[in-house]
Design an enzyme around this catalytic site. Structure first.
Site, PDB file in Angstrom:
ATOM      1  N   GLY A   1       0.823  -1.208   0.000  1.00  0.00           N
ATOM      2  CA  GLY A   1       0.000   0.000   0.000  1.00  0.00           C
ATOM      3  C   GLY A   1       0.855   1.254   0.000  1.00  0.00           C
ATOM      4  CE1 TYR A   2       5.604   0.685   0.581  1.00  0.00           C
ATOM      5  CE2 TYR A   2       7.073   1.881  -0.882  1.00  0.00           C
ATOM      6  CZ  TYR A   2       6.894   1.050   0.205  1.00  0.00           C
ATOM      7  OH  TYR A   2       7.982   0.603   0.900  1.00  0.00           O
ATOM      8  CD  GLU A  39       7.961  -2.200  -5.983  1.00  0.00           C
ATOM      9  OE1 GLU A  39       8.053  -1.381  -5.035  1.00  0.00           O
ATOM     10  OE2 GLU A  39       6.965  -2.299  -6.713  1.00  0.00           O
TER      11      GLU A  39
HETATM   12  C1  LIG Z   1       1.000  -2.976 -12.974  1.00  0.00           C
HETATM   13  C2  LIG Z   1       1.213  -2.034 -11.846  1.00  0.00           C
HETATM   14  C3  LIG Z   1       1.285  -2.519 -10.561  1.00  0.00           C
HETATM   15  C4  LIG Z   1       1.451  -1.651  -9.483  1.00  0.00           C
HETATM   16  N1  LIG Z   1       1.454  -2.171  -8.231  1.00  0.00           N
HETATM   17  C5  LIG Z   1       1.514  -1.331  -7.164  1.00  0.00           C
HETATM   18  C6  LIG Z   1       1.398  -1.834  -5.835  1.00  0.00           C
HETATM   19  O1  LIG Z   1       1.262  -3.027  -5.630  1.00  0.00           O
HETATM   20  N2  LIG Z   1       1.444  -0.974  -4.820  1.00  0.00           N
HETATM   21  C7  LIG Z   1       1.595   0.354  -5.001  1.00  0.00           C
HETATM   22  O2  LIG Z   1       1.643   1.074  -4.022  1.00  0.00           O
HETATM   23  N3  LIG Z   1       1.713   0.886  -6.247  1.00  0.00           N
HETATM   24  C8  LIG Z   1       1.657   0.063  -7.336  1.00  0.00           C
HETATM   25  N4  LIG Z   1       1.752   0.586  -8.611  1.00  0.00           N
HETATM   26  C9  LIG Z   1       1.822   2.034  -8.770  1.00  0.00           C
HETATM   27  C10 LIG Z   1       3.126   2.588  -9.299  1.00  0.00           C
HETATM   28  O3  LIG Z   1       4.123   2.555  -8.333  1.00  0.00           O
HETATM   29  C11 LIG Z   1       2.846   4.010  -9.800  1.00  0.00           C
HETATM   30  O4  LIG Z   1       2.014   3.909 -10.927  1.00  0.00           O
HETATM   31  C12 LIG Z   1       4.116   4.734 -10.193  1.00  0.00           C
HETATM   32  O5  LIG Z   1       4.893   5.037  -9.065  1.00  0.00           O
HETATM   33  C13 LIG Z   1       3.837   6.016 -10.995  1.00  0.00           C
HETATM   34  O6  LIG Z   1       2.909   6.844 -10.369  1.00  0.00           O
HETATM   35  P1  LIG Z   1       1.651   7.408 -11.181  1.00  0.00           P
HETATM   36  O7  LIG Z   1       0.966   6.254 -11.788  1.00  0.00           O
HETATM   37  O8  LIG Z   1       0.904   8.267 -10.271  1.00  0.00           O
HETATM   38  O9  LIG Z   1       2.271   8.268 -12.344  1.00  0.00           O
HETATM   39  P2  LIG Z   1       2.761   9.782 -12.252  1.00  0.00           P
HETATM   40  O10 LIG Z   1       3.675   9.944 -11.100  1.00  0.00           O
HETATM   41  O11 LIG Z   1       1.606  10.687 -12.347  1.00  0.00           O
HETATM   42  O12 LIG Z   1       3.626   9.891 -13.570  1.00  0.00           O
HETATM   43  C14 LIG Z   1       3.119  10.240 -14.852  1.00  0.00           C
HETATM   44  C15 LIG Z   1       4.297  10.485 -15.784  1.00  0.00           C
HETATM   45  O13 LIG Z   1       5.052  11.597 -15.315  1.00  0.00           O
HETATM   46  C16 LIG Z   1       6.399  11.249 -15.165  1.00  0.00           C
HETATM   47  N5  LIG Z   1       6.971  11.977 -14.041  1.00  0.00           N
HETATM   48  C17 LIG Z   1       6.458  12.116 -12.793  1.00  0.00           C
HETATM   49  N6  LIG Z   1       7.313  12.793 -12.016  1.00  0.00           N
HETATM   50  C18 LIG Z   1       8.377  13.090 -12.775  1.00  0.00           C
HETATM   51  C19 LIG Z   1       9.606  13.767 -12.539  1.00  0.00           C
HETATM   52  N7  LIG Z   1       9.937  14.269 -11.339  1.00  0.00           N
HETATM   53  N8  LIG Z   1      10.484  13.870 -13.557  1.00  0.00           N
HETATM   54  C20 LIG Z   1      10.179  13.362 -14.776  1.00  0.00           C
HETATM   55  N9  LIG Z   1       9.059  12.717 -15.050  1.00  0.00           N
HETATM   56  C21 LIG Z   1       8.160  12.572 -14.066  1.00  0.00           C
HETATM   57  C22 LIG Z   1       6.380   9.765 -14.902  1.00  0.00           C
HETATM   58  O14 LIG Z   1       7.630   9.179 -15.187  1.00  0.00           O
HETATM   59  C23 LIG Z   1       5.282   9.305 -15.821  1.00  0.00           C
HETATM   60  O15 LIG Z   1       5.795   9.131 -17.106  1.00  0.00           O
HETATM   61  C24 LIG Z   1       1.590  -0.268  -9.699  1.00  0.00           C
HETATM   62  C25 LIG Z   1       1.566   0.230 -11.009  1.00  0.00           C
HETATM   63  C26 LIG Z   1       1.366  -0.632 -12.077  1.00  0.00           C
HETATM   64  C27 LIG Z   1       1.322  -0.058 -13.448  1.00  0.00           C
END
Ligand SMILES: Cc1cc2nc3c(=O)[nH]c(=O)nc-3n(C[C@H](O)[C@H](O)[C@H](O)COP(=O)(O)OP(=O)(O)OC[C@H]3O[C@@H](n4cnc5c(N)ncnc54)[C@H](O)[C@@H]3O)c2cc1C
Lengths: 379, 393
Positions: B132-133, B249
């Protein structure tokens, strides 16, 4: 074997780095270039190499060498790449020494190897005939004539060709160009009648020559290794050269990268350090990854040459291809990220670009090695 | 014979005697890999037996200490075990977030009671964990998370929601980042909590992926009571644990870049595209594959070198960002090339021939690799800042 340098290898690297940064380096290259030095390298520096044992680094101890391995040879090559130092280390101490050690008979080994180790003989492999590296296409002929052979044809891109005392010439004794059988290696004194070397100054100021063989007659004892079946020996020598160049490319690429990162932390535009711009950060970070991957695969190739010389073909091709591509990216990014100053002759990064372009081409570029790998993997 | 050689010989013999034949076939679907947990339904007897035997030896978590259900193996022994398992084609007996993520974090930050309580159950596959992150407003900028945990004497009271929680609907417990001090700067008010997904107030809602699978969920916490002894580490100091867990991870996800598929991409392309004069009929595809194979080999060796460097204490702490970034981008490249080589066959979504669209679904799934666990862009930021020392990253 762990993919890290052991203590002795680390010490060798540190010593080489210390020595070269003090005694060679970019200023040394510029001096050779600007004075249009006829030898193309410093004999004095080569003497220092000999004293440190580097000329005999791969040569077995009973022939006067250090009897070290390819990893050690690569460690030195990497430092030569970092400092862009021209020297006969590659042509003589690595490729020629390795070819004679692996393919030579006792008489040839005891005649040539101690001389190489003592710095008394510059030797080189003459292989390419066309502008692209295609070793199986060798067309220079050696035909039987009296008690020996007569050689006819020309070689190009021969490293240190105009200063070499001894040429190792790959010639066709049977079959037709395109076939890997029918090739023979010859040891030829460069002063033999009919041998003509013409220096071809290259973009990188390192030595290269075109050599013509106009009915050069030699005795049968000039044959190195097996008649008609030199392919394996030739591949062995080339693999040593390829892995060595890959190490040099890694060194040159890393140095160009280090200079670039330094500049990103120094140069200001728009009131900020340019290293704050994410567009540049990401390209730098990606390049860092590519360099780390290259380091892993180059080290593995060198280790494989030490452990299983005959089976190193695939990993050497992977290393040469990867190093060629990575170093090319590194120097391109270096020039671009330095802006206008990167384009000036006075500034050093351009010299890295030039040397890397030559290293990429030497003994097969990334495309050649990708193709070779695909063939080895049957697709 | 050296100790390691003896270990190799014994390991090989043991695996040959104990790994059921069926468990030596490559997994053909996600369920072919056992994820454990209270609600796990074994695919077959072989799957159950394989898990039990490996857990018995501690080899579901070979390098964890024996007292917590591990095998107590050294790095060298672990490498040998992996090599021998690969040589025989053995499936992993148990995959789980407990093994990859929570375990290493508990080993480092958990107290004795927590380690004895949770680690053996992870090792035996009894409890399945979820992570749950991420939250709707906190993805890449994870530290801006809003889920609250208030101090209520013996308990915390948790309210908020998570998103993208993989397998939340199948997991038994969650390791969860919560805000325990809303007034301090964003990195310093976060704590690391463990709780049962069956606690009153926890609910999940599955989300369907582009691959058609539904492996992750929205997760809601509505007045969930969590006993205080389930706090890992120090109150408000959870960010350090969170980051440490992320490096594990990332290593795991990055590892996908080094496939266990013994057949090269070139060889399988040769089967589908065909050879002409000994070379792949599509020569452009051929060079793309060769350059992929070159990078893949260099990456595998880099994983190996990272391990060797760690052993001599020379690995950069941010190396996991390199592995995550490069490994996932490489895996995406592999699946793009697999699709290219497969042509229209690879597009089939249903039916026996395509094994219910195995290739197409794997291709789509791979796109998440460079997002989950921190995006590629975030990894590049970390490399730029922590390894290259670039300013203001
Ligand atoms: C299949 C799958 C399984 C997952 N499982 C889990 C799980 O079990 N538990 C959990 O907690 N999370 C989980 N996640 C979540 C995952 O960790 C997040 O999707 C990820 O950290 C990105 O966050 P976001 O989706 O909000 O994208 P955003 O942070 O909104 O990013 C959107 C875009 O902006 C870019 N971006 C954002 N900030 C910056 C920056 N500072 N510089 C340059 N580019 C940037 C990103 O690289 C991306 O291309 C999962 C995701 C997927 C797809």
């Amino acid at each position: 074997m762990p993919l890290v340098l052991n203590d002795e290898q680390t010490m060798l690297r540190d010593n080489a780095r210390g020595f070269l940064s003090k005694n060679a380096g970019i200023a040394h290259l510029r001096q050779l270039r600007d004075s249009r030095d006829e030898t193309g390298f410093s004999r004095k520096l080569w003497k220092d190499f000999v004293e440190m044992g580097w000329a005999g680094i791969l040569i077995p101890q009973n022939y006067g060498g250090l009897g070290l391995g390819h990893v050690e040879a690569g460690v030195v090559m990497e430092e030569l790449g970092r400092t862009l130092t021209p020297s006969p280390f590659l042509s003589t101490a690595l490729i020629a020494a390795s070819a004679i050690t692996h393919a030579g008979n006792e008489k040839q080994k005891s005649h040539y190897l101690p001389k190489i180790a003592a710095g008394e003989l510059i030797a080189t492999l003459a292989i390419d005939e066309t502008s692209k590296h295609r070793p199986e296409n060798i067309a220079l002929t050696a035909t039987r004539s009296g008690a020996g052979y007569a050689l006819k044809g020309a070689k190009t891109f021969v490293v240190d060709g105009h200063v070499a005392d001894l040429l190792i010439v790959a010639a066709r004794t049977s079959a037709t160009p395109g076939e890997t059988k029918g090739l023979t290696l010859f040891l030829i004194d460069s002063k033999t009648k009919g041998v003509n070397a013409e220096r071809t100054p290259m973009v990188d100021t390192h030595n290269s020559a075109r050599i013509t063989f106009d009915n050069v007659t030699i005795l049968a004892d000039a044959v190195l290794g097996k008649i008609d079946e030199a392919w394996e020996a030739l591949e062995g020598a080339l693999n040593v050269g390829r892995a060595a160049i890959a190490s040099e490319l890694l060194g040159a690429g890393e140095e160009a990268f280090a200079r670039t990162v330094r500049y990103l932390r120094e140069r200001k535009q728009f009131g900020r350090l340019i290293g704050e711009f994410q567009a540049l950060q990401h390209r730098a970070a990606n390049l860092y990854c590519e360099l780390e991957l290259t380091r892993s695969v180059v080290l593995k190739a060198l280790q494989t040459l030490d452990e299983s010389f005959a089976n190193a073909g695939a990993i050497v091709s992977i290393a040469k291809a990867k190093a060629g591509a990575t170093a090319t990216l590194a120097v391109q990014e270096a020039v671009q990220m330095h802006g206008g100053i990167g384009m000036t002759d006075e500034f050093d990064v351009g010299l890295f670009m030039k040397r890397v372009r030559v290293g990429q081409e030497l003994f097969g570029d990334a495309n050649f090695h990708a193709d070779r790998l695909a063939r080895l993997s049957h697709y | 014979m050296s100790d390691l050689e003896t270990f190799r010989k014994d390991t090989k013999a043991w695996l040959e005697a104990n790994c059921p034949a069926e468990m030596r076939q490559p997994p053909r679907s996600e369920d072919d890999t056992c994820w454990g947990g209270r609600r796990w339904k074994f695919q077959s007897d072989a799957q159950r037996v394989w898990l039990e035997r490996m857990a018995e030896k501690g080899w579901t978590v070979p390098d964890w200490p024996r007292e917590y259900g591990g095998g107590g193996l050294s790095r060298d022994q672990l490498k040998i075990l992996r090599q021998e398992m690969r040589a025989l084609g053995c499936r992993s007996p148990l995959d789980s977030f407990g093994i990859w993520m929570l375990g290493p974090a508990l080993l480092k930050y958990g107290n004795e009671e927590q380690k004895h309580e949770h680690l053996p159950k992870i090792a035996r596959g009894e409890i399945r964990w979820c992570q749950g992150y991420s939250e709707p407003g906190a993805g890449s900028d994870l530290a801006s998370l809003q889920t609250r945990a208030e101090d209520k004497g013996d308990n915390f009271l948790v309210n908020g929601s998570k998103i993208w929680t993989s397998y939340a609907d199948r997991a038994d417990w969650i390791f969860c980042l919560v805000r325990t001090d809303p007034n301090s700067p964003k990195h310093s008010g976060i704590s690391f909590l463990l709780f049962d997904m069956q606690s009153p107030g926890v609910s999940t809602k599955p989300i369907t992926l582009i691959s058609g699978a539904s492996p992750f969920c929205e997760t809601f916490f509505d007045d969930v009571l969590v006993p205080k002894h389930n706090l890992v580490g120090t109150l408000n100091k959870g960010w350090e644990i969170a980051k440490y867990l992320l490096t594990h991870e990332r290593d795991m996800i990055g590892g996908m870049g080094s496939t266990s598929d013994s057949r090269s991409l070139g060889q399988s392309a040769a089967e589908s595209v065909g050879l002409e004069n000994g070379v792949l009929g599509d020569t452009v595809l051929r060079s793309q594959i060769a350059s992929y194979e070159i990078d893949a080999a260099a990456f595998r060796l880099t994983m190996e070198r990272a391990g060797d460097l760690a052993k001599v204490g020379q690995a950069h702490p941010a190396i996991s960002s390199l592995l995550k970034y490069y490994g996932t981008e490489l895996n995406k490249r592999r699946l793009e090339l697999t699709m290219s080589a497969g042509g229209s066959d690879a597009l089939e979504w249903e039916g026996e021939k395509s094994r219910e669209g195995f290739t197409a679904r794997a291709w789509l799934r791979s796109k998440a690799n460079s997002i989950e666990g921190g995006t590629s862009e975030v990894q590049l930021n970390i490399i730029a800042k922590r390894i290259l020392g670039l300013p203001g990253a």
